[in-house]
Design an enzyme around this catalytic site. Structure first.
Site, PDB file in Angstrom:
ATOM      1  N   HIS A  51       0.809  -1.215   0.000  1.00 19.52           N
ATOM      2  CA  HIS A  51       0.000   0.000   0.000  1.00 19.52           C
ATOM      3  C   HIS A  51       0.847   1.271   0.000  1.00 19.52           C
ATOM      4  CE1 HIS A  51       0.229  -0.323   4.534  1.00 19.52           C
ATOM      5  NE2 HIS A  51       0.338   0.991   4.414  1.00 19.52           N
TER       6      HIS A  51
ATOM      7  N   ASP B  19       0.020  -7.592   1.299  1.00 22.60           N
ATOM      8  CA  ASP B  19       0.391  -6.201   1.455  1.00 22.60           C
ATOM      9  C   ASP B  19       1.920  -6.030   1.491  1.00 22.60           C
ATOM     10  OD1 ASP B  19       0.133  -3.508   1.661  1.00 22.60           O
ATOM     11  OD2 ASP B  19      -0.406  -3.478   3.788  1.00 22.60           O
TER      12      ASP B  19
ATOM     13  N   ASN C  12       5.142   4.406   9.347  1.00 24.58           N
ATOM     14  CA  ASN C  12       5.902   3.237   9.781  1.00 24.58           C
ATOM     15  C   ASN C  12       5.730   2.099   8.790  1.00 24.58           C
ATOM     16  OD1 ASN C  12       5.620   4.086  13.117  1.00 24.58           O
ATOM     17  ND2 ASN C  12       7.482   3.148  12.333  1.00 24.58           N
ATOM     18  N   SER C  13       4.698   2.199   7.984  1.00 22.97           N
ATOM     19  CA  SER C  13       4.352   1.120   7.059  1.00 22.97           C
ATOM     20  C   SER C  13       5.558   0.699   6.232  1.00 22.97           C
ATOM     21  CB  SER C  13       3.247   1.577   6.125  1.00 22.97           C
ATOM     22  OG  SER C  13       2.049   1.616   6.823  1.00 22.97           O
TER      23      SER C  13
END
Lengths: 480, 771
Positions: free
Chosen positions: A76, A106, A184-185
């Protein structure tokens, strides 16, 4: 006596001092190992929202996994990006390109354009730890750029190793109380040994320190596939499984092995192979399958997804068949498995049979449909896939639906709404995004004064006839 | 010759001059006369006003009424008993009732101290104390004495009248019968008493008759608007001739009038005591003949929230009627909602200690009343009490309104003296009488002699609903009958027996047979065509090139779905066809189908999405459209078995088909349901419209979850609304009865839980429900 007290105190103090020192050392060493491989990722994403395509910059994190410059991040973060800029540990900014995306886990792999580096020096590569041996209470650190604050570290412990989400069928999640915020993803979750044990992906909005990370075991597998094939090919058989003991739904079947097949998709390989809802799947290609709890399901899903496409897979199932109309065959079927009778002696005849069925898995279709912007109509559409919104797929299993309409735009003024499924435009049936695009391209060149077309949409399961009036050119009006 | 001409000329001039001067003198003379006569009339008026004041000031008295304080319970019962919507309620007296006092004035008509006042819109039993104030300001206590038989007036009597000799008003004798004492253009005077800041004043208003009734009767009847009751009337000569007992001054051909003093004073009086005796006698008589009916209603299984339902639909209604012929037909002058009629399962009749059962015969076609058929042997027809002779109620004439109530387990009757106050033209140009006191609809009208002569009810139009099914919404959760009758419904009026006699002799011919009790199964089956539809609208009409046929898209229902095996499918109707109009055989009017009638244009239908929360209150919107839509409501109004011609558009080609209307299968709203209190869920039969939307093929069976109680075992098991339960413990469910049996069998068994196989949006799932 007084001396003794003093001594004791000093001892304790020195002890904690030493403990603290050791603790800090561990952290320092762990950071030293992983921190330099951290990447701050700044993609420019194409977003389809409110009926138009928009560009916007997002922030994310990633980490280098090889000397060739492969970087692991979240799907994402990287998806739909036009360009990606990465800031490395030494604060040098270089561009990167997408190697592959896997929406279902993801995860994404990028490759840094190492040529752009001014000072040629070897990259620091993060190494993966074994996520299978991680247990609750293990100290971990989350590294990344929360809200764009680069190179941040937060610390915590593993809160749970077995978090199951229905939206992510192929993996379980680590839950941690190390602070995870937007940005943080894609960043690494690091253990005390300085190994990456997960990829931080989710935070619970409004909750206190509930964050989720994808275990490294899955990350490794997916990253390898992405580097090799540019995508993750999964096999699809078309069954929905339900755990035998599902506490969230308080479904507690009495069987002790296998997994319940809740639903078989229409026209799927499983249906062709003869699988039926209600069957209990015991093994596949002689590998025993156990889906007692929900948390067992991802492993099975991954196993099925890894079946060779086009091969003849052996599915061993338990099936109860009625001989005469009778009461309670299901419980008895399960009771049969247990070898006990849960209810009163049955008066009827039900037969529980083990069957071996051959299913030929096919390649799983793409998860998410493509988007398309209709500039002149001020709306965006999305292709319907098997795996898109269940309600939309239930209404119509192919074609396109409206993903967004621009406020005050032609589509909205004409009465088209978000989630309307396009059935007909003029007299052309819309069966795919391709036909839709063709119709759209043909229509937008219509001469002025005739820019009106009958549109039939499906809304909440019923047809609705409308007239789409695209006489106005909203873009031009807005420019003025 | 020339000289002759000259002379003639001179003479001519002279003559003209003479004529002119004479004329001028003449006109001057008239002018002088005029001013003189004006002065005279002014003087004369002054004299007359002075004379009127001096003559009447001792005969006019101020009156103060003090009302009893109502207990809270009484207030409530009053509200129950009076139809507040009656627009002729006298707001002034109503206000006074709330305030507790009322100030009026009256005229002394006898030297013993009898005071005449216009009748009040308040019953005498509500008054605590009456005080009469004479011209000197002295206060005397008074009491009700009598009412007049032919005039809307009441007489008060002073309690200590012997002490004082009163000066009565001297009404001059006028002959009203031959010619009116007042004619168009005549001046007259009104004398009144006014209380300003606790002081009473005598006021004289000079007035003039300026209007006349257009009835070609040579000014015999005349009116003047904006008078109040109780004003003294004096003629041009200053002679007191009468007192107003209405807002108009009127005299009819027979000499009946609203104001002539001598007639009023000499009118027959009915004393309060006599009135009481008569009332009690009539009440006893009426109780002998009233027929009480109680309906046994089937439980209302519609999903309409209570808020939308009428009050009557929620309670067990009791009605009071009268046996009108020797064949055992009992008539009830009430509005009865079709929602109630539908659910009638039994009728209990109580008449003078005999108990019987009856059969519902129908609503009357043209007035709000219904008839019940009972065994003639058990019903007593009392022709003596029945007076169908009266052609109309005379203005001012005394009669009674009768209302029945069920109080403390007994039938109660209440008689109230009443009079005709006004005549009004109603819907069918019928001039009807407006009563002075509020009358509750459904009351009986009793003549002064105690004969039943009419009912107080409303007019009805047989096909009123057919014509007014509101087309503004595709779905109507409320009862259109109620809103139609309640808000804009016809006004109540007196129906005389002379008018209804024909209907009572042969009721069957005058009853509307469309609205009848139906069996439980039939209740939910609407008359249908079997389509879902939408409005056409201007832009769609334009693009489909049917602007002319659909009147710019205002007319027509565009078909968006055709139910399998429906009449529409048999007719060959397809999606995109447009229904234009319906013509019922034997009726001239063509019903144009439109969703534009009766409100703002509503193009779209917004059911809640499958994922949204489950509505508010008790009302749950289903994902499928309700079958209680405009078209079905309209067709249901037209009625089963009627032959209709449907006009529709196929493309731009106009076509028409004939069909006989039939009923649809049971729909979701009225489908059989099973509620499991223990597990906290309700299921319903899988009905045709739910089947269509949920894509259940026609061979599949099952039940639909219609409701889940919060916190119940079913909710814990994650059973959700609108899921289709197909199997219980692996057994295919045949229907709702079968499901109930399966659950019952499970409950008896030792098994702790059972497994449901449910279908949710095309996907199956297994759900365990535990005890």
């Amino acid at each position: 006596m007084k001396k003794l007290w003093l001594l004791l105190l000093v001892f304790v103090a020195s002890c904690t001092q030493a403990e603290y020192k050791r603790d800090q050392q561990v952290i320092d060493e762990a950071i030293k190992k992983v921190f330099p491989s951290l990447v701050f990722i700044k993609p420019i994403q194409e977003e389809y929202s409110e009926g138009k395509k928009q560009l916007q910059q997002v922030f994310g994190s990633g980490f280098i996994i090889s000397n060739e410059g492969y970087v692991v991040t979240n799907s994402h973060v990287a998806e739909k990006s036009k360009e990606i800029k990465c800031v490395l540990f030494d604060k040098e900014e270089i561009s990167a390109e997408i190697v592959g995306l896997d929406k279902e886990t993801d995860l994404a792999v990028l490759r840094l354009n190492l040529k752009e580096l001014k000072i040629k020096q070897p990259l620091t590569v993060a190494s993966f730890g074994d996520s299978r041996i991680i247990k609750e209470g293990d100290a971990v650190m989350a590294m990344g750029s929360p809200y764009g604050f680069t190179r941040s570290i937060s610390r915590g412990i593993i809160s749970s190793t077995e978090r199951y989400f229905e939206f992510s069928p192929y993996n379980l999640w680590f839950q941690t109380d190390a602070a995870i915020n937007p940005g943080n993803s894609g960043g690494p979750l690091v253990n005390e040994r300085g190994e990456v044990v997960g990829v931080n992906s989710l935070g619970l909005f409004g909750a206190d320190n509930i964050g989720f990370a994808i275990p490294s075991e899955v990350v490794k597998e997916v990253a390898e596939k992405l580097i090799r094939d540019k995508k993750v090919n999964r096999a699809w058989v078309g069954i929905k499984m339900q755990a035998l003991k599902d506490f969230s739904k308080s479904t507690l079947l009495q069987a002790t092995k296998g997994v319940l097949i809740a639903s078989v998709d229409e026209g799927s390989p499983a249906e062709i192979g003869g699988l039926k809802a209600g069957d209990i799947l015991l093994s596949c290609n002689d590998k025993e399958i156990n889906g007692i709890y929900q948390t067992d399901l991802p492993l099975i899903e991954r196993f099925l997804a890894n079946l060779p496409i086009g091969s003849q897979a052996k599915f061993q199932v338990l099936r109860t068949q009625e001989r005469t109309a009778s009461f309670n065959p299901f419980i008895n079927m399960i009771a049969g498995i247990l070898g006990t009778f849960s209810s009163k002696p049955p008066k009827k005849k039900t037969v529980t049979k083990e069957k071996v069925l051959i299913v030929t898995p096919v390649l799983k279709e793409k998860h998410e449909g493509d988007d398309f912007e209709c500039k002149k109509w001020n709306m965006t559409v999305k292709e319907i896939t098997k795996f898109s919104d269940l309600y939309i797929y239930f209404q119509k299993n192919k074609g396109v639906f409206i993903q967004g309409v621009k406020s005050g735009g032609n589509a909205e003024v004409s009465g088209l709404y978000i989630n309307d499924i396009l059935v007909k435009i003029g007299d052309v049936e819309i069966s795919s995004l391709k036909t839709f695009k063709e119709v759209y391209e043909k229509l937008i060149v219509t001469e002025k004064g005739k820019r009106k077309i009958k549109v039939v949409v499906m809304r909440y399961g019923y047809l609705q006839y409308l007239v789409l009036d695209f006489e106005r050119d909203i873009e031009k009006i807005e420019e003025q | 010759m020339k000289a002759n001409i000259k002379w003639i000329f001179v003479v001519f001039i002279l003559v003209i001059m003479a004529l002119l001067s004479a004329r001028a003198a003449n006109s001057r003379c008239i002018q002088e006369n005029k001013t003189e006569s004006k002065q005279e009339t002014e003087d004369q008026r002054k004299k007359i006003i002075k004379k009127l004041v001096s003559e009447t000031r001792e005969s006019l008295v101020g009156i103060e009424f003090k009302f009893k304080k109502k207990s809270q319970l009484e207030q409530i019962t009053d509200e129950d008993e009076y139809d507040r919507s009656n627009r002729y309620s006298d707001y002034k007296t109503q206000e006074a009732l709330e305030k507790g006092t009322l100030k009026l004035f009256g005229a002394v008509i006898e030297k013993e101290g009898t005071v005449l006042i216009p009748s009040l819109s308040i019953q005498s039993d509500k008054v605590e104390k009456i005080t009469v104030i004479d011209h000197e300001g002295a206060r005397h206590e008074a009491e009700f004495h009598a009412v007049l038989q032919n005039y809307d007036a009441t007489l008060l009597k002073l309690k200590e009248s012997k002490k004082k000799e009163w000066k009565p008003i001297n009404f001059i004798q006028v002959q009203a019968k031959e010619s009116s004492p007042l004619g168009l253009g005549d001046h007259f005077y009104n004398i009144i008493l006014e209380s300003i800041d606790e002081t009473w004043f005598v006021t004289v208003f000079p007035r003039q008759i300026t209007s006349v009734m257009m009835n070609g009767k040579n000014n015999q009847l005349f009116v003047l608007n904006a008078l109040e009751s109780g004003y003294l009337v004096a003629n041009e000569a200053g002679q007191v001739i009468g007192i107003t007992l209405d807002n108009y001054l009127w005299i009819d051909e027979t000499g009946r009038n609203s104001f002539i003093g001598t007639d009023i004073v000499n009118d027959k009086r009915i004393t309060v005591k006599e009135l009481k005796e008569v009332t009690q006698k009539f009440e006893k008589e009426l109780l002998k003949h009233v027929v009480k009916v109680e309906f046994e209603l089937r439980e209302d299984k519609s999903d309409i929230p209570r808020y939308y339902r009428s009050e009557a639909a929620n309670t067990k209604p009791i009605f009071f009627g009268y046996c009108v012929n020797s064949q055992g037909d009992i008539v009830f002058p009430y509005t009865l909602e079709r929602e109630i009629i539908k659910r009638i399962e039994g009728i209990k009749i109580t008449a003078q200690n005999t108990k019987a059962t009856g059969k519902f015969s129908g609503l009357f076609k043209d007035w709000d009343g219904f008839a019940i058929q009972a065994d003639p042997k058990e019903m007593v027809f009392a022709p003596d009490l029945f007076n169908a002779g009266a052609k109309e109620l005379l203005l001012g004439d005394l009669w009674f309104t009768v209302s029945f109530t069920e109080k403390f387990g007994k039938t109660n009757v209440k008689l109230e003296p009443n009079r005709v106050f006004r005549r009004q033209k109603s819907m069918k140009d019928f001039v009807h009488s407006v009563p002075r006191l509020n009358v509750k609809s459904g009351s009986w009208i009793l003549s002064r002699e105690g004969k039943l002569c009419g009912f107080y009810s409303a007019e009805r139009k047989e096909d009123e609903l057919e014509e007014s099914v509101p087309g503004n919404s595709e779905y109507m959760p409320w009862n259109p009958y109620r809103s139609l009758r309640g808000l804009f419904g016809p006004q109540n009026r007196v129906f005389l027996l002379s008018e209804l006699k024909v209907q009572f002799d042969q009721p069957t011919a005058h009853l509307d047979k469309k609205i009848m009790p139906v069996s439980k199964k039939e209740e939910g089956r609407r008359v249908w065509l079997g389509v879902e539809f939408q409005a056409v609208g201007k832009s769609l009409a334009q693009i489909l090139n049917i602007e002319k046929q659909t009147k710019d898209g205002k007319q027509g229902l565009l078909i968006t779905y055709v139910y399998p095996n429906s009449p529409a499918e048999k007719l060959g109707l397809k999606v995109e066809d447009i229904l234009l109009s319906i013509k019922v055989e034997g009726k001239e009017r063509e019903i144009e189908l439109t969703l534009e009638r009766g409100g703002p244009y509503k193009d779209y239908y917004y059911p809640k999405s499958r994922y949204s929360s489950h509505g508010y209150d008790e009302y749950v919107q289903t994902p499928w459209r309700s079958q209680k839509n405009y078209l079905n409501m309209l067709l249901t109004e037209i009625g089963e078995g009627k032959k209709i011609t449907v006009k529709y558009l196929k493309g731009s080609e106009e076509k028409s088909s004939v069909l006989v209307l039939g009923r649809s299968p049971v729909d979701f709203e009225s489908a059989d349901k099973y509620k499991d209190e223990e597990l906290g869920f309700t299921v319903k039969e899988l009905t045709f419209e739910a089947r269509a939307l949920m894509k259940v093929d026609k061979d599949s069976t099952g039940v639909i979850v219609a409701k889940i109680e919060s916190g119940s075992k079913a909710q814990v098991a994650k059973l959700d609304m609108f899921m289709i339960i197909q199997k219980v413990n692996g057994v295919q469910i045949k229907d709702i009865k079968h499901f109930e049996e399966l659950i019952a069998a499970w409950k008896k068994s030792d098994a702790k839980s059972f497994t449901l196989e449910v279908m949710d949006m095309g996907q199956t799932r297994f759900i365990d429900v535990s005890k």
